[in-house]
Scaffold this motif. Sequence first.
Motif, PDB file in Angstrom:
ATOM      1  N   LYS A  73       0.826  -1.209   0.000  1.00 42.26           N
ATOM      2  CA  LYS A  73       0.000   0.000   0.000  1.00 42.26           C
ATOM      3  C   LYS A  73       0.862   1.262   0.000  1.00 42.26           C
ATOM      4  N   ARG A  98     -13.748   1.112  -7.251  1.00 41.65           N
ATOM      5  CA  ARG A  98     -13.836   1.849  -5.987  1.00 41.65           C
ATOM      6  C   ARG A  98     -15.058   2.762  -5.972  1.00 41.65           C
ATOM      7  N   GLN A 120      -7.579   4.706  -9.454  1.00 41.74           N
ATOM      8  CA  GLN A 120      -8.468   4.656  -8.279  1.00 41.74           C
ATOM      9  C   GLN A 120      -7.665   4.747  -6.983  1.00 41.74           C
ATOM     10  N   GLY A 121      -6.496   5.420  -7.070  1.00 41.51           N
ATOM     11  CA  GLY A 121      -5.600   5.498  -5.928  1.00 41.51           C
ATOM     12  C   GLY A 121      -4.753   4.244  -5.884  1.00 41.51           C
ATOM     13  N   HIS A 122      -5.365   3.132  -5.540  1.00 39.16           N
ATOM     14  CA  HIS A 122      -4.739   1.821  -5.714  1.00 39.16           C
ATOM     15  C   HIS A 122      -5.844   0.782  -5.828  1.00 39.16           C
ATOM     16  N   ASP A 162       3.606  10.303  -6.926  1.00 36.02           N
ATOM     17  CA  ASP A 162       2.552  11.156  -7.471  1.00 36.02           C
ATOM     18  C   ASP A 162       3.053  11.754  -8.786  1.00 36.02           C
ATOM     19  N   VAL A 191       0.828   6.570  -8.963  1.00 37.28           N
ATOM     20  CA  VAL A 191      -0.453   6.335  -8.308  1.00 37.28           C
ATOM     21  C   VAL A 191      -1.524   6.136  -9.373  1.00 37.28           C
ATOM     22  N   LEU A 233       1.203   4.180  -3.322  1.00 42.73           N
ATOM     23  CA  LEU A 233       0.974   5.618  -3.150  1.00 42.73           C
ATOM     24  C   LEU A 233       2.284   6.401  -3.078  1.00 42.73           C
ATOM     25  N   ASP A 270     -11.294   7.188  -1.646  1.00 41.75           N
ATOM     26  CA  ASP A 270     -10.010   7.231  -2.329  1.00 41.75           C
ATOM     27  C   ASP A 270      -8.910   7.122  -1.279  1.00 41.75           C
ATOM     28  N   ARG A 279      -5.821   7.975  -1.375  1.00 42.93           N
ATOM     29  CA  ARG A 279      -4.795   9.009  -1.408  1.00 42.93           C
ATOM     30  C   ARG A 279      -5.034  10.016  -0.274  1.00 42.93           C
TER      31      ARG A 279
END
Length: 448
Positions: free
Chosen positions: A165, A432, A212-214, A172, A209, A169, A439, A441
């Motif tokens: 995780k 997501r 969907q963020g991750h 960026d 990233v 992230l 999200d 992030r």
Amino acid sequence: MSSARPDGRHVFLAAAINGAGWSRAAARWPGTRWNRFNDVAHYREAAEIARRGVLDAVFVSDHPALSSFGLEGGPPHSLDPIPLFAALAASVPDIGFVLTASTTYNSPYNLARRLATLDAISGGRLVWNAVSSFNPDVAANFGAAPLPPRPERYRRADEFLRVVKELWLSWDAPVGPAPAGPLWDASSARVLDHHGEFFDVRGPLNVPVGPQGHPVISQAGASESGLDFAARHAEIVYASLAGAAAARAFRDDVRRRAAAHGRDPDHLRFVPGLHVVVAPTRAEAERRHEAVRGARDEEELIARFRAAHLPENDLTRHVGPDTVLDPAWFPTEEREGTATGHLKGIAELVAEEELTLRRLVRRVEGGHRLVVGTAEDVAVAILEWWEGGLADGFHLQLPILNEDLTTFVDEVVPILRAAGAVPRAYDGSTIRERLGLPDPRPVPATVG
């Protein structure tokens, strides 16, 4: 029939498309190709059928070993789900992809990179079902060391998830016009310098990233270690639950654990497995159930179930097809080399209801809830748990692919749609968004 949920979310449906189907008769089923488990066109057709029904996702579990299950029904786990889903994502729009990958026999950086790449290819349609491998046959394919004990596997899994995780992230990448200066610096591409019990990972990840963020994180463990792991990390909780009381107790337990770990329990989605056998009448559905289980009739179906799930000892020797069962006859202790949830699912259902073997064989399959009946019966069973808040959706298990998936889409989905439980078109571009999950992030700090 009309349904609604106060949270406004629809029933999340993911169709399992492993191999030829869960039936041991799947490979040799009339009108099918026995070797379709090895043909990407078979999986593409499944994804297209599921998309036609506006199902949220297709699901491929994984087990990197040639299972003895395949002696009759074809191997349920063959093609690696990551490149398989990369191929499907490039040709089938909208549908999501749930894939299983082990935290026991992967490295965090390598898997984080591959999953982030697939999430980018699919535009944010990926769910990772993170599992701790429990089969010694899998361990034997990755070296001479024996399978680690369960507590060690879950300590590794916890550290694995924390690292992955952070990696997801860690960079960026700029969007829009190219920046005047460097494309990244120490603030936008963050070094992890992780040093833990199992892993040393510097980072950052060289994939930015994602959309969907991750990827959404799913988890399916049912042991004490597995439940705690789900409470720490899972966004989708996949479980073997056959009875309503067990489902409610399970949901309440995991939500309590999540809150104890500082998470918002409302950010968890409970999506248990659901086996379905559908036919025009209940009698025909029962005959089909016997056929897909490889049984000539109900008595043979009962005998097979008994041999697989009821230990032969002094307490159980007298048990006939119509004897009311005692949950104590079904062992639920955690044992290495077994999936704990499958055993618990059966024992919990027997404890919840007065069941005989004759009734039990029509209620549970592989520890999961089983519905044998008409399309209306299946729709009602789905709505019952969804409306009651016991489940946010289901991982559908179909006996014969792609025949039973087509039946579900053509006959069950219209009933669910008429009830307002599933959408007519995809709402949201990422998984997501469709699940109503936040999200991941960090929210940028405001100045002033």
